[in-house]
Design a protein around this motif. Structure first.
Motif, mmCIF file in Angstrom:
data_model
loop_
_atom_site.group_PDB
_atom_site.id
_atom_site.type_symbol
_atom_site.label_atom_id
_atom_site.label_comp_id
_atom_site.label_asym_id
_atom_site.label_seq_id
_atom_site.Cartn_x
_atom_site.Cartn_y
_atom_site.Cartn_z
ATOM 1 N N VAL A 1 -1.636 -25.202 10.181
ATOM 2 C CA VAL A 1 -2.663 -25.522 9.115
ATOM 3 C C VAL A 1 -4.075 -24.508 9.590
ATOM 4 N N GLN A 2 -4.784 -24.187 8.707
ATOM 5 C CA GLN A 2 -6.008 -23.545 9.018
ATOM 6 C C GLN A 2 -7.251 -24.528 9.516
ATOM 7 N N ALA A 3 -8.243 -24.180 10.188
ATOM 8 C CA ALA A 3 -9.218 -25.086 10.834
ATOM 9 C C ALA A 3 -9.858 -25.746 9.462
ATOM 10 N N GLY A 4 -10.121 -26.935 9.626
ATOM 11 C CA GLY A 4 -10.797 -27.706 8.811
ATOM 12 C C GLY A 4 -9.812 -28.382 7.576
ATOM 13 N N GLY A 5 -8.382 -27.840 7.877
ATOM 14 C CA GLY A 5 -7.563 -28.556 6.856
ATOM 15 C C GLY A 5 -6.900 -30.126 7.719
ATOM 16 N N SER A 6 -5.942 -30.467 7.103
ATOM 17 C CA SER A 6 -5.550 -31.827 7.293
ATOM 18 C C SER A 6 -4.129 -31.884 7.454
ATOM 19 N N LEU A 7 -3.481 -32.702 8.112
ATOM 20 C CA LEU A 7 -1.977 -33.092 8.280
ATOM 21 C C LEU A 7 -1.901 -34.607 8.555
ATOM 22 N N ARG A 8 -0.687 -35.098 7.938
ATOM 23 C CA ARG A 8 -0.177 -36.294 8.216
ATOM 24 C C ARG A 8 1.225 -36.522 8.949
ATOM 25 N N THR B 1 7.199 -47.591 10.297
ATOM 26 C CA THR B 1 6.700 -46.398 10.585
ATOM 27 C C THR B 1 5.115 -46.247 10.922
ATOM 28 N N VAL B 2 4.869 -45.408 11.729
ATOM 29 C CA VAL B 2 3.543 -45.370 12.123
ATOM 30 C C VAL B 2 2.959 -43.783 11.888
ATOM 31 N N TYR B 3 1.691 -43.647 11.314
ATOM 32 C CA TYR B 3 1.149 -42.594 10.995
ATOM 33 C C TYR B 3 -0.100 -42.072 11.722
ATOM 34 N N LEU B 4 -0.250 -40.884 11.631
ATOM 35 C CA LEU B 4 -1.317 -40.218 12.233
ATOM 36 C C LEU B 4 -2.078 -39.254 11.119
ATOM 37 N N GLN B 5 -3.104 -39.730 10.266
ATOM 38 C CA GLN B 5 -3.722 -38.930 9.451
ATOM 39 C C GLN B 5 -5.009 -38.100 10.117
ATOM 40 N N MET B 6 -4.801 -36.642 10.214
ATOM 41 C CA MET B 6 -5.525 -35.700 10.823
ATOM 42 C C MET B 6 -6.319 -34.858 9.825
ATOM 43 N N ASN B 7 -7.777 -35.247 9.919
ATOM 44 C CA ASN B 7 -8.736 -34.341 8.927
ATOM 45 C C ASN B 7 -9.507 -33.613 9.962
ATOM 46 N N SER B 8 -10.282 -32.408 9.184
ATOM 47 C CA SER B 8 -11.045 -31.713 9.868
ATOM 48 C C SER B 8 -10.647 -31.149 11.252
ATOM 49 N N LEU B 9 -9.230 -30.723 11.104
ATOM 50 C CA LEU B 9 -8.627 -30.079 12.291
ATOM 51 C C LEU B 9 -9.299 -28.895 12.810
ATOM 52 N N LYS B 10 -9.250 -28.833 14.273
ATOM 53 C CA LYS B 10 -9.947 -27.817 14.639
ATOM 54 C C LYS B 10 -8.895 -27.056 15.836
ATOM 55 N N PRO B 11 -9.106 -25.745 15.905
ATOM 56 C CA PRO B 11 -7.993 -25.033 16.808
ATOM 57 C C PRO B 11 -7.634 -25.730 18.038
ATOM 58 N N GLU B 12 -8.654 -26.251 18.801
ATOM 59 C CA GLU B 12 -8.347 -27.274 19.984
ATOM 60 C C GLU B 12 -7.390 -28.611 19.813
ATOM 61 N N GLN C 1 5.322 -30.112 16.338
ATOM 62 C CA GLN C 1 4.385 -29.181 16.942
ATOM 63 C C GLN C 1 3.133 -29.272 15.811
ATOM 64 N N VAL C 2 2.072 -29.038 16.195
ATOM 65 C CA VAL C 2 0.861 -28.945 15.187
ATOM 66 C C VAL C 2 0.179 -27.659 15.802
ATOM 67 N N THR C 3 -0.230 -26.631 14.783
ATOM 68 C CA THR C 3 -0.686 -25.364 15.161
ATOM 69 C C THR C 3 -2.075 -25.494 14.165
ATOM 70 N N VAL C 4 -3.155 -25.219 14.568
ATOM 71 C CA VAL C 4 -4.319 -25.013 13.920
ATOM 72 C C VAL C 4 -4.773 -23.664 14.148
ATOM 73 N N SER C 5 -4.773 -22.998 13.074
ATOM 74 C CA SER C 5 -5.465 -21.651 13.256
ATOM 75 C C SER C 5 -6.943 -21.530 12.829
ATOM 76 N N SER C 6 -7.512 -20.483 13.627
ATOM 77 C CA SER C 6 -9.177 -20.424 13.492
ATOM 78 C C SER C 6 -9.615 -19.308 12.196
#
Length: 122
Positions: A12-19, A78-89, A117-122
């Protein structure tokens, strides 16, 4: 015995979201606290978020507070992790874990998934 299987990772690009999702099987989910951890390349695995079975209380590392949300669906085990405003780090392998004790230390958790695997591109 509890089996945990994570899914939902990707690029995902930086600023994006994943669940992310973590499905538990093998025995009842009842009573188990859940946590998410991550491991970046060349770094140690670190705590990200946790949720208590009894109260639903959630807690987060400072690095993700305000951006990530952990939740659980007990009916679906099931447990979830909503990730918003993702950063490369935020890039890394994300693991879910379960245990009867709660906290941010890895040794409090008895069962672990294989990771996604989660990859956040800048």
């Amino acid at each position: 015995q509890v089996q945990l299987v994570e899914s939902g990772g990707g690029l995902v690009q930086a600023g994006g979201s994943l669940r992310l999702s973590c499905a538990a099987s093998g025995r009842t989910f009842r009573g188990y606290n859940m946590g998410w951890f991550r491991q970046a390349p060349g770094k140690e695995r670190e705590f990200v978020a946790g949720i208590r079975w009894s109260s639903g209380l959630t807690y987060y590392s400072d690095s993700v507070k305000g951006r990530f949300t952990i939740s659980r669906d007990n009916a679906k085990n099931t447990v979830y992790l909503q990730m918003n405003s993702l950063k490369p780090e935020d890039t890394g392998v994300y693991f879910c874990a379960s245990g009867l004790r709660y906290g941010s230390a890895q040794n409090l958790y008895d069962y672990w998934g294989q990771g996604t695997q989660v990859t956040v591109s800048s």
